[in-house]
Design a protein around this motif. Structure first.
Motif, PDB file in Angstrom:
ATOM      1  N   THR A 111     -10.398   4.398  -4.338  1.00 56.28           N
ATOM      2  CA  THR A 111      -9.147   3.815  -3.843  1.00 56.28           C
ATOM      3  C   THR A 111      -9.398   2.911  -2.647  1.00 56.28           C
ATOM      4  O   THR A 111     -10.506   2.870  -2.091  1.00 56.28           O
ATOM      5  N   LEU A 118      -0.191   6.260 -12.516  1.00 55.65           N
ATOM      6  CA  LEU A 118      -1.060   5.470 -11.639  1.00 55.65           C
ATOM      7  C   LEU A 118      -2.242   4.892 -12.402  1.00 55.65           C
ATOM      8  O   LEU A 118      -2.727   3.810 -12.058  1.00 55.65           O
ATOM      9  N   LEU A 123      -0.992   1.818 -13.789  1.00 55.81           N
ATOM     10  CA  LEU A 123      -0.786   0.828 -12.725  1.00 55.81           C
ATOM     11  C   LEU A 123      -2.098   0.129 -12.372  1.00 55.81           C
ATOM     12  O   LEU A 123      -2.126  -1.082 -12.100  1.00 55.81           O
ATOM     13  N   GLY A 140      -4.932  -3.652 -15.370  1.00 53.50           N
ATOM     14  CA  GLY A 140      -4.324  -4.978 -15.197  1.00 53.50           C
ATOM     15  C   GLY A 140      -4.135  -5.379 -13.753  1.00 53.50           C
ATOM     16  O   GLY A 140      -3.591  -6.447 -13.485  1.00 53.50           O
ATOM     17  N   SER A 141      -4.589  -4.555 -12.803  1.00 54.45           N
ATOM     18  CA  SER A 141      -4.378  -4.906 -11.395  1.00 54.45           C
ATOM     19  C   SER A 141      -5.551  -5.712 -10.823  1.00 54.45           C
ATOM     20  O   SER A 141      -5.582  -6.011  -9.636  1.00 54.45           O
ATOM     21  N   THR A 146      -7.371  -5.216  -7.428  1.00 55.39           N
ATOM     22  CA  THR A 146      -6.648  -5.313  -6.152  1.00 55.39           C
ATOM     23  C   THR A 146      -6.094  -3.970  -5.684  1.00 55.39           C
ATOM     24  O   THR A 146      -5.599  -3.863  -4.572  1.00 55.39           O
ATOM     25  N   LEU A 147      -6.145  -2.941  -6.557  1.00 54.98           N
ATOM     26  CA  LEU A 147      -5.571  -1.642  -6.184  1.00 54.98           C
ATOM     27  C   LEU A 147      -6.604  -0.514  -6.207  1.00 54.98           C
ATOM     28  O   LEU A 147      -6.277   0.617  -5.824  1.00 54.98           O
ATOM     29  N   HIS A 160       5.660  -5.887  -5.547  1.00 59.30           N
ATOM     30  CA  HIS A 160       4.207  -5.983  -5.722  1.00 59.30           C
ATOM     31  C   HIS A 160       3.494  -5.828  -4.374  1.00 59.30           C
ATOM     32  O   HIS A 160       2.510  -5.094  -4.253  1.00 59.30           O
ATOM     33  N   VAL A 185       3.574  -2.226  -3.131  1.00 54.00           N
ATOM     34  CA  VAL A 185       2.622  -1.356  -3.837  1.00 54.00           C
ATOM     35  C   VAL A 185       1.195  -1.666  -3.377  1.00 54.00           C
ATOM     36  O   VAL A 185       0.390  -0.760  -3.133  1.00 54.00           O
ATOM     37  N   LYS A 186       0.875  -2.945  -3.243  1.00 54.24           N
ATOM     38  CA  LYS A 186      -0.462  -3.340  -2.774  1.00 54.24           C
ATOM     39  C   LYS A 186      -0.734  -2.745  -1.385  1.00 54.24           C
ATOM     40  O   LYS A 186      -1.802  -2.158  -1.151  1.00 54.24           O
ATOM     41  N   ALA A 241       0.659  -0.169  -0.048  1.00 56.99           N
ATOM     42  CA  ALA A 241       0.631   1.292  -0.106  1.00 56.99           C
ATOM     43  C   ALA A 241      -0.741   1.792  -0.536  1.00 56.99           C
ATOM     44  O   ALA A 241      -1.236   2.788  -0.012  1.00 56.99           O
ATOM     45  N   LEU A 242      -1.357   1.103  -1.497  1.00 58.50           N
ATOM     46  CA  LEU A 242      -2.604   1.613  -2.074  1.00 58.50           C
ATOM     47  C   LEU A 242      -3.849   0.956  -1.489  1.00 58.50           C
ATOM     48  O   LEU A 242      -4.956   1.456  -1.674  1.00 58.50           O
ATOM     49  N   VAL A 260      -4.065 -12.381  -7.612  1.00 58.03           N
ATOM     50  CA  VAL A 260      -2.833 -11.908  -8.246  1.00 58.03           C
ATOM     51  C   VAL A 260      -1.586 -12.277  -7.436  1.00 58.03           C
ATOM     52  O   VAL A 260      -0.726 -13.005  -7.913  1.00 58.03           O
TER      53      VAL A 260
END
Lengths: 464, 464
Positions: free
Chosen positions: A169, A190, A193, A196-197, A200-201, A436, A439-440, A442-443, A454
């Motif tokens: 992470t 998750l 999630l 496809g990220s 970036t996550l 978006h 979420v970015k 947060a993680l 992205v």
């Protein structure tokens, strides 16, 4: 200690590429039009623990990390950022497990797509997602972009096959997301999630995928058309007839000519546009689907169409389809589109692409996963022609606008990377872009995971 | 103004339920063991804009909002919180659109699952996810829990069919997530993230689902077994034989007796355990699959097994399966499990459930989507027997432990709600729980969306 010293101490000098010339070959993917920076370091870890060490070092030094599979991406998602660490998964190539009863496989992210498919076949099993890059691209890269492919018109995309992910992470933890069971709703999706990220996550270190039983051999229906719009009408007719083909691919004359020039397959003599349909329904149901597709091709004005009874001949046609992109790359820098529109809009969209090419005086070749409306107009410019590059960029944006106007998306399967960031800002509302970013943050609170990919920049987000 | 006054002014008194007796009927779902609070207000909006008004009023007053479909949930996810607003979607029942070429449907969240299926059938189309609650449960509730069902052993769960969601976010924005096209990777899969989030990340106001062509009629294979473990062995054999059945359901003697006591179907005379397999493969392929399943049933020691040639007879068996849960509810409060284990572990898990029942002196009935390892042990206690309730709670936790030990999950399709929060804290590592909290805070910064559901409390998170 410097970051390089820390990483070297943690995972060993033999995992590091410090030579700048060699580093340069890891600085970009196949999106020739996307800018690429100069990495500080390239690392090639072999284990999840080594990946975790690299992420933690990047965290301590606040240095961006760019994960990278085989570098076959077409949006610049794996392109280096100045001063970053590029993490290549090319030495994480172990197929950890294939379980024929649970019908799943566990692999390290650097396993090549075709290698996994071949390994599964030995157990009578099948891993469906089949991007045209399957001979080279990795499962980790496929996960990062949620890769599609030829058979996903019937069988879905990478996310549909990912059961569980092991991920490092943005806070440097090594976690498992998802599950090994057939079903499961214990908490948020998750794992889905992360798919496809585009790095970036989280950095994917292990992938558990669902498998299917091997299929029966497919029937192939080939059709030649004089115009691309007529081929598009055939695609629409197949959809309206209620057939779900196992592939429905379009290749235009520019692609056929490029493949002929390279491989001398003699395809461009007979056809302006080739449409290739397939059915893998068993027995008489498959015969019926093939017959229906043939009738749709004929009804849309095919100049020639037939159900192929020769597996070699059919495979040659699909080989030409897969070779189209590398064949075109030989002609000059390719600016690759990846729009996806509703099936009914395929003929209209193909017509609009022709109009964009004419209006901007650029060459646009077309390959398409036509059955699911995923079109790849490929804008080709002569090497070194700056004016043509400018016109190509205008054409690129016009195609995005046309796709959005017809209810489509700016990227069907290649991902946003760098090239589609502006398009994303036009497709998603400001509120969704804000989600978006939330979420970015947060993680990846430190913002070290593939930053700048992205999510639109502030300037792009202000576009109309 | 009070919150109630504001909501009344915004959406009209006729959308509000202010009578406390009527409110009480909206305070809990069918998880009889889960605690339920007393709502401040129940609202029944009809439009997305009205939902947005309600969320914004809750935001201004920092009042919790609990979204609710038909209330058929089995984990307490829709249970009221003291002083909350319960938002029922029961008046949002419009099927907005069915598009036969794109093969999609757009519905308001209150549309009942079976109603959508019937509407699609008129177009020759099929919406697969079929929870046993399909005659009553809503698409919105199905989305909130990522509902499974009988056919998902072959066709997947709700998330596999959700293309696009309209959602009111935790910040009161009305947004569209996902896409209408067959493929699309423009940004993170926020639509997929909302699916299964049980109202904690957003309130779903419109759902666009993917459809499939209607299937051919299914073949049914029924088998009677003396022991539940033998039936489990048959399930494992079907998996190992490479068949993907379109349903593979298990019903034990307690369920059969309860259905007989209610509907007098005469099932429990002949069988201790019934296994129901189905194949919808077309033509000879379907015959072959049915024959393989029959051989697996016989090989595992079925006392009787046959391919049903009578559609009515087959439908009666499946009706008994669907009636099992309501039939058992008539006997006393049911504590419902929803564990999902690897297919190969099904016999072992069924044996462990029997052992848990014996060890704790409680009645445990079993229905199961056995083909995907999703088991529903149903713990039944006499009304008012406090000691039995205590033993049932112990048995419940032991079954969760057994499932986790066998590589399973605490919830396959019902969701976490209140009942599985403790189980979630045992299934997910602290780091993954922290990721959940980060995502929750990112998308619901005020913490108004169904607080206290899904995420373990601090005390639960500290459990070993």
């Amino acid at each position: 200690m410097t970051l390089v010293d820390e990483v070297r101490a943690a995972i060993g000098a033999e995992r590091l590429i410090e030579d700048q010339d060699v580093q340069a070959s890891y600085a970009s993917d196949e999106a020739e039009w996307a800018p690429a920076g100069k990495p500080l370091l390239v690392v090639r870890p072999r284990t999840s623990a080594e990946v975790q060490e690299v992420v933690r070092a990047c965290l301590r030094h606040r240095v961006p990390l760019v994960p990278r599979g085989a570098g076959t991406g077409l949006s610049g998602g794996a392109n280096a950022i100045d001063g970053c660490v590029v993490l290549s998964t090319e030495q994480m190539t172990r197929i950890v497990e294939i379980d024929p009863v649970e019908r799943l496989a566990v692999v390290q992210p650097g396993v090549v797509n075709d290698h996994l498919r071949a390994a599964c076949a030995e157990y009578g099993l099948w891993y469906p997602p089949d991007p045209a890059s399957a001979p080279w691209s990795t499962i980790g890269g496929n996960v990062a972009t949620n890769a599609g492919g030829l058979c996903c018109v019937k069988y879905g995309v990478t996310r549909d096959y990912v059961l569980e992910l092991e991920v490092v992470t943005g806070t440097g933890e090594l976690v498992r997301l998802g599950r090994r069971t057939a079903k499961g709703v214990a908490g948020y999706d998750l794992a889905g999630l992360i798919v496809g990220s585009e790095g970036t996550l989280g950095v994917v270190t292990e992938v558990t995928v669902r498998l299917r039983p091997l299929r029966e051999p497919e029937r192939t229906v080939a059709g030649y058309f004089d115009s691309i719009v007529a081929a598009g009408e055939a695609v629409r007719a197949v959809g309206a007839a209620g057939v779900v083909p196992s592939a429905l691919e379009l290749v235009d004359r520019h692609c056929l000519a490029a493949v002929d020039a390279w491989k001398n397959m003699g395809l461009s003599v007979d056809a302006n546009v080739v449409l290739l349909g397939r059915s893998d329904a068993p027995g008489p149901a498959g015969d019926a689907e093939a017959a229906t597709m043939l009738a749709c091709f004929d009804g849309a004005g095919a100049t020639w169409a037939a159900v192929s009874t020769d597996a070699d001949e059919a495979e040659a046609l699909f080989a030409a389809r897969r070779l189209a992109y590398p064949a075109l790359e030989r002609l000059g820098p390719v600016l690759t589109e990846d729009v996806c529109v509703p099936k009914a809009a395929v003929p209209e969209m193909l017509g609009r692409i022709e109009a964009v090419a004419a209006r901007n005086d650029v060459l646009i070749a077309n390959i398409a996963h036509a059955g699911d409306g995923n079109l790849h107009p490929l804008i080709i410019t002569p090497v070194g022609d700056a004016a043509a590059r400018g016109r190509a960029q205008v054409a690129f944006d016009q195609i995005l606008s046309d796709a959005l106007e017809l209810g489509g998306t700016v990227t069907g399967e290649h991902g946003v990377g760098l090239l589609k960031r502006g398009g994303l800002s036009r497709e998603l509302s400001p509120a969704v872009q804000a989600m978006h970013r939330a979420v970015k943050s947060a993680l990846d609170p430190a913002g070290i995971l593939n930053p700048g990919k992205v999510l639109p920049t502030a300037a792009e987000a202000l576009q109309p």
